[in-house]
Enzyme design. Sequence first.
Site, mmCIF file in Angstrom:
data_model
loop_
_atom_site.group_PDB
_atom_site.id
_atom_site.type_symbol
_atom_site.label_atom_id
_atom_site.label_comp_id
_atom_site.label_asym_id
_atom_site.label_seq_id
_atom_site.Cartn_x
_atom_site.Cartn_y
_atom_site.Cartn_z
ATOM 1 C CG ASP A 96 -2.238 -0.720 1.008
ATOM 2 O OD1 ASP A 96 -2.648 -0.875 -0.153
ATOM 3 O OD2 ASP A 96 -2.856 -1.140 2.007
ATOM 4 N NE ARG A 121 -1.095 1.950 4.064
ATOM 5 C CZ ARG A 121 -1.584 2.994 3.419
ATOM 6 N NH1 ARG A 121 -2.882 3.265 3.489
ATOM 7 N NH2 ARG A 121 -0.799 3.790 2.711
ATOM 8 N NE ARG A 166 -8.349 2.431 7.723
ATOM 9 C CZ ARG A 166 -7.739 2.193 6.579
ATOM 10 N NH1 ARG A 166 -6.663 2.869 6.245
ATOM 11 N NH2 ARG A 166 -8.193 1.258 5.745
ATOM 12 C CG HIS A 195 -8.454 7.232 4.474
ATOM 13 N ND1 HIS A 195 -7.639 6.427 3.706
ATOM 14 C CD2 HIS A 195 -7.922 7.208 5.726
ATOM 15 C CE1 HIS A 195 -6.667 5.929 4.454
ATOM 16 N NE2 HIS A 195 -6.820 6.382 5.690
ATOM 17 C CB CYS A 289 -5.251 7.094 -2.290
ATOM 18 S SG CYS A 289 -6.943 7.029 -1.744
HETATM 19 N N1 ARG Z 1 -5.450 -0.001 1.125
HETATM 20 C C1 ARG Z 1 -5.187 1.293 1.665
HETATM 21 C C2 ARG Z 1 -5.757 1.407 3.078
HETATM 22 O O1 ARG Z 1 -6.807 0.874 3.318
HETATM 23 C C3 ARG Z 1 -5.764 2.353 0.792
HETATM 24 C C4 ARG Z 1 -5.420 3.730 1.229
HETATM 25 C C5 ARG Z 1 -6.064 4.789 0.413
HETATM 26 N N2 ARG Z 1 -5.566 6.051 0.738
HETATM 27 C C6 ARG Z 1 -6.309 7.162 0.920
HETATM 28 N N3 ARG Z 1 -5.691 8.289 1.080
HETATM 29 N N4 ARG Z 1 -7.615 7.104 0.999
HETATM 30 O O2 ARG Z 1 -5.168 1.997 3.943
#
Ligand code: ARG
Length: 299
Positions: A96, A121, A166, A195, A289
């Site tokens: 990612d 991550r 998040r 997000h 993203c």
């Molecule tokens: N697979 C990543 C996650 O879930 C995707 C992140 C996408 N990034 C964003 N800025 N929305 O963290």
Amino acid sequence: MSAASVSSYLGVNTQSHTVRKRRDPSVPDSRVPRRRRYLVCEPRHFAVQYAINPWMRPGEPVDVVRALDQWQALVDAYRAHGHTVDTVKPVPGLPDMVFAANAAVVVDGRVFGSLFHAPERRPESVPYEAWFKSEGYEVYHPESVCEGEGDLVPAGRWILAGTGFRTTREAHSEVQEYFGVPVISLTLVDPYFYHLDTALFVLDDDNIAYYPEAFSPGSREVLARLYPDAVLATREDAMAFGLNSVSDGRHVFISPGATGLVGRLAGRGYVPVPVDLSEFQKAGGGIKCCTQEIREIRS
Ligand code: ARG
């Protein structure tokens, strides 16, 4: 600036696929672009290996060649419109890492780093910090979980900040304290829009586009109060990643699948520049993203 660079900066001689639409004559054609500096990461090691949002199905094959082509088209579109693009070297085993927006939020040349929610991550912070250091920036290490521009979105005089999936509310306070810029907390309620940058993007210092139903009732009211002229998106636009867009104040780099939103933006005097990043939707990501904006002190 020379005449030639002005015309390329204004997008005059760019991409054949720039969308132009008949506009409402009451909307002045006065949208002014500002040159940006973007940080991106090549999707050389991009894959879907774990599931941390509803878009991800681990083991779903990713066409890396297609992903690389789509990503290159995004970089080319930024450069064709006069923007600077820097790259951080991708690291094997961090699938990612291509989603550069999540690594930090940079305002006035100050870098507020990330503390990723998912353990998978967390190691991404290391190569991004190394890049910032090599460019002469110091990186602030937050105490609370936060995912950079994914949830922390500078919008002119304030920072719009998402929470719910998040980034934590504690991180919102930390951001406000660090930058000394007012932070507006917004609660996300739909897991598909986990997000803030999947549900809202900044058009220019004064306006945004967003999908109201992605927010709690109170947050919707806040957005309606702050942005009475916002461009509103439908669920279809949002599910097509239309709100995961990047605007330079005039050109809006946007997913072509968000047809309704593309038309509405054109009607408001913006110039949509479609860039298809469909391969990245398998990981729940899109244009924004993949793009971190490096904001220096504005002269
Ligand atoms: N697979 C990543 C996650 O879930 C995707 C992140 C996408 N990034 C964003 N800025 N929305 O963290």
